[in-house]
Design an enzyme around this catalytic site. Structure first.
Site, PDB file in Angstrom:
ATOM      1  N   HIS A   1      39.103  49.933  34.884  1.00  0.00           N
ATOM      2  CA  HIS A   1      39.974  48.998  35.368  1.00  0.00           C
ATOM      3  C   HIS A   1      41.127  48.626  34.514  1.00  0.00           C
ATOM      4  O   HIS A   1      40.984  48.561  33.294  1.00  0.00           O
ATOM      5  CB  HIS A   1      39.216  47.426  35.622  1.00  0.00           C
ATOM      6  CG  HIS A   1      39.869  46.276  35.572  1.00  0.00           C
ATOM      7  ND1 HIS A   1      40.000  45.369  34.602  1.00  0.00           N
ATOM      8  CD2 HIS A   1      40.755  45.762  36.546  1.00  0.00           C
ATOM      9  CE1 HIS A   1      40.784  44.483  34.790  1.00  0.00           C
ATOM     10  NE2 HIS A   1      41.331  44.705  36.187  1.00  0.00           N
TER      11      HIS A   1
ATOM     12  N   VAL B   1      47.947  44.413  33.953  1.00  0.00           N
ATOM     13  CA  VAL B   1      48.825  43.786  33.003  1.00  0.00           C
ATOM     14  C   VAL B   1      49.713  43.055  34.066  1.00  0.00           C
ATOM     15  O   VAL B   1      50.145  43.364  35.137  1.00  0.00           O
ATOM     16  CB  VAL B   1      49.755  45.089  32.626  1.00  0.00           C
ATOM     17  CG1 VAL B   1      49.072  45.693  31.218  1.00  0.00           C
ATOM     18  CG2 VAL B   1      50.170  46.043  33.384  1.00  0.00           C
ATOM     19  N   ARG B   2      50.147  41.841  33.662  1.00  0.00           N
ATOM     20  CA  ARG B   2      50.833  40.774  34.292  1.00  0.00           C
ATOM     21  C   ARG B   2      51.367  39.794  33.686  1.00  0.00           C
ATOM     22  O   ARG B   2      51.393  39.657  32.419  1.00  0.00           O
ATOM     23  CB  ARG B   2      49.438  40.030  35.064  1.00  0.00           C
ATOM     24  CG  ARG B   2      48.535  39.169  34.032  1.00  0.00           C
ATOM     25  CD  ARG B   2      47.393  38.861  34.970  1.00  0.00           C
ATOM     26  NE  ARG B   2      46.579  38.104  33.912  1.00  0.00           N
ATOM     27  CZ  ARG B   2      45.452  38.547  33.354  1.00  0.00           C
ATOM     28  NH1 ARG B   2      45.249  40.066  33.465  1.00  0.00           N
ATOM     29  NH2 ARG B   2      44.681  37.822  32.580  1.00  0.00           N
TER      30      ARG B   2
ATOM     31  N   HIS C   1      37.472  52.843  23.202  1.00  0.00           N
ATOM     32  CA  HIS C   1      37.905  51.736  22.338  1.00  0.00           C
ATOM     33  C   HIS C   1      38.896  52.073  21.287  1.00  0.00           C
ATOM     34  O   HIS C   1      39.568  51.390  20.651  1.00  0.00           O
ATOM     35  CB  HIS C   1      36.335  51.257  21.716  1.00  0.00           C
ATOM     36  CG  HIS C   1      35.848  50.036  22.648  1.00  0.00           C
ATOM     37  ND1 HIS C   1      35.999  48.960  22.464  1.00  0.00           N
ATOM     38  CD2 HIS C   1      34.923  50.407  23.572  1.00  0.00           C
ATOM     39  CE1 HIS C   1      35.406  48.279  23.505  1.00  0.00           C
ATOM     40  NE2 HIS C   1      34.594  49.216  24.219  1.00  0.00           N
TER      41      HIS C   1
ATOM     42  N   ARG D   1      47.594  39.616  50.263  1.00  0.00           N
ATOM     43  CA  ARG D   1      46.985  40.796  51.240  1.00  0.00           C
ATOM     44  C   ARG D   1      45.469  41.041  51.033  1.00  0.00           C
ATOM     45  O   ARG D   1      45.547  41.802  49.926  1.00  0.00           O
ATOM     46  CB  ARG D   1      48.070  41.735  51.348  1.00  0.00           C
ATOM     47  CG  ARG D   1      47.771  43.121  52.176  1.00  0.00           C
ATOM     48  CD  ARG D   1      48.731  44.049  52.073  1.00  0.00           C
ATOM     49  NE  ARG D   1      48.720  44.980  53.283  1.00  0.00           N
ATOM     50  CZ  ARG D   1      48.196  46.133  53.143  1.00  0.00           C
ATOM     51  NH1 ARG D   1      47.687  46.404  51.844  1.00  0.00           N
ATOM     52  NH2 ARG D   1      48.109  47.065  54.012  1.00  0.00           N
TER      53      ARG D   1
ATOM     54  N   HIS E   1      25.142  35.130  35.764  1.00  0.00           N
ATOM     55  CA  HIS E   1      23.894  34.904  36.682  1.00  0.00           C
ATOM     56  C   HIS E   1      23.087  35.898  36.571  1.00  0.00           C
ATOM     57  O   HIS E   1      22.023  36.048  36.618  1.00  0.00           O
ATOM     58  CB  HIS E   1      24.353  34.721  38.272  1.00  0.00           C
ATOM     59  CG  HIS E   1      24.993  36.027  38.550  1.00  0.00           C
ATOM     60  ND1 HIS E   1      26.106  36.486  38.393  1.00  0.00           N
ATOM     61  CD2 HIS E   1      24.669  37.085  39.486  1.00  0.00           C
ATOM     62  CE1 HIS E   1      26.647  37.244  39.012  1.00  0.00           C
ATOM     63  NE2 HIS E   1      25.663  37.972  39.632  1.00  0.00           N
TER      64      HIS E   1
END
Length: 317
Positions: free
Chosen positions: A123, A126-127, A162, A277, A192
């Site tokens: 995964h 970047v935002r 890493h 979406r 959980h």
């Protein structure tokens, strides 16, 4: 304009972002999506479907999807640039002073699910966020990271991943990698289940210091190091032999991935809460998944080794 400061509602000081800078961020995200899609399509031998979509409240995105390929069972690489009148709850939980702000959000998010159980899921996100409340100055921040989720553990893969994560952050201070690595371990944790989602990587949010130029450079470095972090691992594992046992365990472990994404992942929650979406949001989920009741791995098996040797916080370097 980029050098002018504002007060973030008592939460610190940041910098205004000129329109030209926002456009530079958008173009970087678009270019990153194209670069990654091109490399993955060449490796898989299958092209990506392209869906361009719009959003009634404002903005839209480009979803690139590969399914039933030679290497990937599903690969989704999303670009989105959306805006709205109110920040969703998932974006204001850690910053309640921004509740009611209008917002603009853009970024690239991808999840790759290889067919071979020996090749790990990965995964990247970047935002960039910009929020503004009437009568107050705008607030901006970057976030992102990348993390690896193997079904069968290989120490050399974990060390490589890493090491590249550390290299991506090295120009920005020796303390960045250990901080962001710890943040990743804490964030990608299924409370959980009492277990991590995978072997981690790096994760960061609320990045707005010391200035826009430095923060943007860090995000560009993280995005640019994704392919060097993942492709060598994929090349090593995509051709390894496997059978029904390995595929069954892969489907079981993918169930954990689904649980995290639908229960905890802030990116998924932001998309759902902001009226995104649905097909693009849920493309991160694996196509084949299974849950078993009270299943336990055989003692001494490779499946048990994943739990004892890899799904534990560890200094891989």
């Amino acid at each position: 304009m980029a050098g002018k400061t504002y007060d973030r509602a008592g939460e610190g000081v940041g910098n205004l972002v000129a329109p030209v800078e926002r456009q530079a961020v958008r173009q970087f995200f678009l270019d990153l999506q194209e670069t990654i899609v091109g490399r993955l399509a060449a490796l898989d031998g299958t092209g990506f479907r392209r869906d361009e979509w719009g959003r009634a409240e404002g903005g839209g995105g480009i979803t690139r999807v590969l399914e039933e390929g030679g290497v990937f069972e599903r690969a989704g690489v999303n670009f989105s640039h959306v805006c709205g009148a109110n920040l969703p709850q998932s974006a204001t939980a850690a910053r309640p002073q921004l509740a009611g702000c209008s917002f603009e959000a853009m970024g690239v998010s991808l999840v790759l699910h290889p067919r071979n159980p020996h090749a790990p899921t990965v995964h990247l996100n970047v935002r960039f966020f910009l929020a503004e409340k009437r009568g107050a100055g705008p607030v901006w921040w970057f976030g992102g990271g990348m993390d690896l989720t193997p079904c069968y553990g290989y120490a050399e893969d974990a060390r490589h991943f890493h090491r590249i994560c550390r290299d991506a952050l090295a120009p920005f201070g020796a303390d960045r990698y250990p901080r962001y690595k710890k943040w990743c371990d804490e964030y990608f944790h299924l409370k959980h289940r009492g277990e991590p989602r995978g072997i981690g990587g790096i994760f960061f949010d609320d990045l707005d210091q010391p200035d826009f130029v430095t923060c943007f450079a860090l995000v560009k470095s993280v995005g640019g190091h994704f392919l060097p972090a993942y492709l060598p691992i994929l090349e090593r594992r995509k051709g390894l032999p496997y059978g029904e046992r390995e595929r069954a365990f892969q489907a079981y472990r993918r169930g954990r991935y689904v649980e995290f994404n639908l229960v905890y992942d802030r990116g998924t929650l932001f998309g759902l809460q902001s009226g995104g979406r649905i097909e693009s949001i849920l493309v991160s989920l694996p196509p084949q998944v299974a849950w078993r009741y009270d299943w336990r791995p055989e003692p001494g098996s490779p499946e048990q080794e994943l739990y004892t040797d890899f799904l534990v916080p560890k200094d891989w370097l």
